[in-house]
Design an enzyme around this catalytic site. Structure first.
Site, short mmCIF file in Angstrom:
data_model
loop_
_atom_site.label_atom_id
_atom_site.label_comp_id
_atom_site.label_asym_id
_atom_site.label_seq_id
_atom_site.Cartn_x
_atom_site.Cartn_y
_atom_site.Cartn_z
N HIS A 1 -16.33 -48.28 -15.57
CA HIS A 1 -16.98 -47.41 -16.56
C HIS A 1 -16.18 -46.10 -16.63
O HIS A 1 -15.16 -45.95 -15.93
CB HIS A 1 -18.46 -47.18 -16.21
CG HIS A 1 -18.67 -46.73 -14.79
ND1 HIS A 1 -18.20 -45.53 -14.31
CD2 HIS A 1 -19.27 -47.34 -13.73
CE1 HIS A 1 -18.52 -45.41 -13.03
NE2 HIS A 1 -19.17 -46.51 -12.65
N GLN B 1 -18.86 -54.77 2.81
CA GLN B 1 -19.67 -53.56 2.70
C GLN B 1 -21.07 -53.82 2.14
O GLN B 1 -21.81 -52.89 1.86
CB GLN B 1 -18.94 -52.48 1.90
CG GLN B 1 -18.76 -52.77 0.41
CD GLN B 1 -17.85 -51.74 -0.25
OE1 GLN B 1 -16.64 -51.74 -0.04
NE2 GLN B 1 -18.41 -50.86 -1.06
N HIS C 1 -14.95 -44.52 -13.35
CA HIS C 1 -13.71 -45.10 -12.79
C HIS C 1 -12.50 -44.64 -13.61
O HIS C 1 -11.46 -44.31 -13.06
CB HIS C 1 -13.74 -46.63 -12.87
CG HIS C 1 -14.80 -47.28 -12.05
ND1 HIS C 1 -15.87 -47.92 -12.61
CD2 HIS C 1 -14.93 -47.43 -10.72
CE1 HIS C 1 -16.63 -48.43 -11.66
NE2 HIS C 1 -16.08 -48.14 -10.50
N VAL D 1 -19.07 -38.33 -13.26
CA VAL D 1 -19.20 -38.45 -14.73
C VAL D 1 -20.62 -38.89 -15.02
O VAL D 1 -21.13 -39.84 -14.40
CB VAL D 1 -18.17 -39.46 -15.30
CG1 VAL D 1 -18.34 -39.60 -16.81
CG2 VAL D 1 -16.75 -39.02 -14.96
N SER E 1 -22.71 -45.48 -12.97
CA SER E 1 -22.61 -46.40 -11.83
C SER E 1 -22.62 -47.82 -12.37
O SER E 1 -23.31 -48.10 -13.36
CB SER E 1 -23.82 -46.19 -10.91
OG SER E 1 -24.00 -47.33 -10.08
N SER E 2 -21.85 -48.70 -11.74
CA SER E 2 -21.88 -50.10 -12.18
C SER E 2 -23.29 -50.66 -12.05
O SER E 2 -23.69 -51.54 -12.81
CB SER E 2 -20.91 -50.94 -11.34
OG SER E 2 -19.62 -50.39 -11.42
N GLY F 1 -14.43 -52.91 -9.56
CA GLY F 1 -14.46 -53.45 -10.91
C GLY F 1 -15.71 -53.06 -11.67
O GLY F 1 -16.42 -52.14 -11.30
N GLN G 1 -16.61 -38.23 -6.61
CA GLN G 1 -17.62 -37.43 -5.90
C GLN G 1 -18.99 -38.14 -5.90
O GLN G 1 -19.85 -37.87 -5.07
CB GLN G 1 -17.72 -36.05 -6.56
CG GLN G 1 -18.83 -35.14 -6.07
CD GLN G 1 -18.66 -34.73 -4.60
OE1 GLN G 1 -17.56 -34.77 -4.07
NE2 GLN G 1 -19.76 -34.35 -3.96
N LYS G 2 -19.18 -39.07 -6.84
CA LYS G 2 -20.45 -39.81 -6.91
C LYS G 2 -20.78 -40.43 -5.54
O LYS G 2 -21.93 -40.39 -5.10
CB LYS G 2 -20.30 -40.89 -7.99
CG LYS G 2 -21.23 -42.05 -7.91
CD LYS G 2 -22.52 -41.74 -8.59
CE LYS G 2 -23.56 -42.82 -8.41
NZ LYS G 2 -23.07 -44.14 -8.11
#
Ligand code: PAF
Length: 280
Positions: free
Chosen positions: A34, A61, A37, A176, A185-186, A31, A148-149
């Site tokens: 951005h 995790q 995603h 991205v 990234s969140s 969730g 790929q991030k």
């Protein structure tokens, strides 16, 4: 878009879709969506007849000292975005649905899970593989789409899919980036404005290393030290690791093998741990 909150309903809907011959494209997320995603979501919507996006901040995790409880969440906004993209199902299970009382079963991809991010986040990839395998069983996708991030995650999941004979095609979509190169990234939401400016050093260090390789450098240690020097030059940054590894098995390389080499790093900007990578 249909919102589904429990495992039984999700399985039932998938069975119906499969009976009708639909192909299933799946994007697992935690969730706080951005553009990174959404690039995965668009791929799922475009390439499959039925698309499923899960939103689940997976407690398994996160380490005990990590940011599970303050991980950014905005479910209403996420659902609006997914609806707008034409997603068929949003699967948003509660933790007790995924890990009912007495839960004991975990999946580990040995050796690979302890390298790079796994060295500083023990148990992280065990949590990722476990939840992803559970989600695969529930959603039964033909194609699963990742970014790929999270390069190490993608490489480990590819191994898990192969090792466990899962009939799932893994698609990895490019990173991205913001205009200045910072990977979306969140966790960028944690950064103050000075920290946000400093965070561009991750991308810049990778670009510098890439340029050295383009100019003919093949010594992996030297390329790694270029990354370390660039990060050391940023006062708000603290290096976690920089690695030059084989992009299949994550083992460190002595010599750069173009087409087979992953540069990866993790850096703390203040308390926020950011990752980035580049395939050479
Ligand atoms: O990449 C992520 O957001 C998570 O690790 C994933 C794959 C959704 C599993 O929780």
């Amino acid at each position: 878009m249909k919102l589904i909150e429990n495992v039984r309903d999700m399985k039932e809907m998938i069975q119906k879709e499969k009976k009708n011959g639909k192909t299933i494209g799946f994007v697992p997320t935690m969730g706080f969506l951005h553009e990174g995603h959404l690039s995965l979501v668009r791929e799922a919507v475009k390439k499959s007849e039925c698309s499923v996006v899960s939103i689940f901040v997976n407690p398994a995790q996160f380490g005990p000292e990590e940011d599970f409880s303050r991980y950014p969440r905005d479910e209403d906004r996420d659902l609006r975005l997914l609806d707008k993209e034409g997603v068929s199902y949003a699967f948003v299970p509660k933790p007790q649905e995924m890990y009912p009382r007495g839960y004991r079963t975990y999946v580990q991809v040995q050796d690979m899970e302890n390298r790079l991010c796994g060295a500083s986040r023990p148990g992280h990839f065990k949590g990722v593989c476990t939840v992803v395998l559970k989600l695969f069983h529930i959603v039964q996708p033909d194609t699963a789409i990742f970014g790929q991030k999270d390069a190490q995650q993608a490489i480990i999941l590819k191994r898990m899919i192969r090792d466990l004979n899962l009939d799932i095609v893994l698609r990895i979509m490019p990173i991205v980036r913001d205009k200045d190169g910072l990977a979306l990234s969140s966790r960028n939401a944690y950064l103050g404005s000075e920290q946000r400016e400093a965070a561009v050093c991750l991308y810049q260090s990778l670009k510098q290393a890439e340029q050295a390789v383009k100019d003919g450098e093949r010594n992996a240690d030297l390329v790694r030290s270029l990354i370390q020097e660039k990060i050391a030059g940023e006062p708000l940054a603290r290096m976690d690791y920089a690695a030059v590894v084989d992009s299949e098995n994550l083992k460190p390389l002595e010599t750069i093998q173009p087409g087979q080499t992953l540069l990866a790093l993790a850096v703390f900007i203040g308390e926020t741990r950011l990752i980035d990578n580049m395939m050479l």
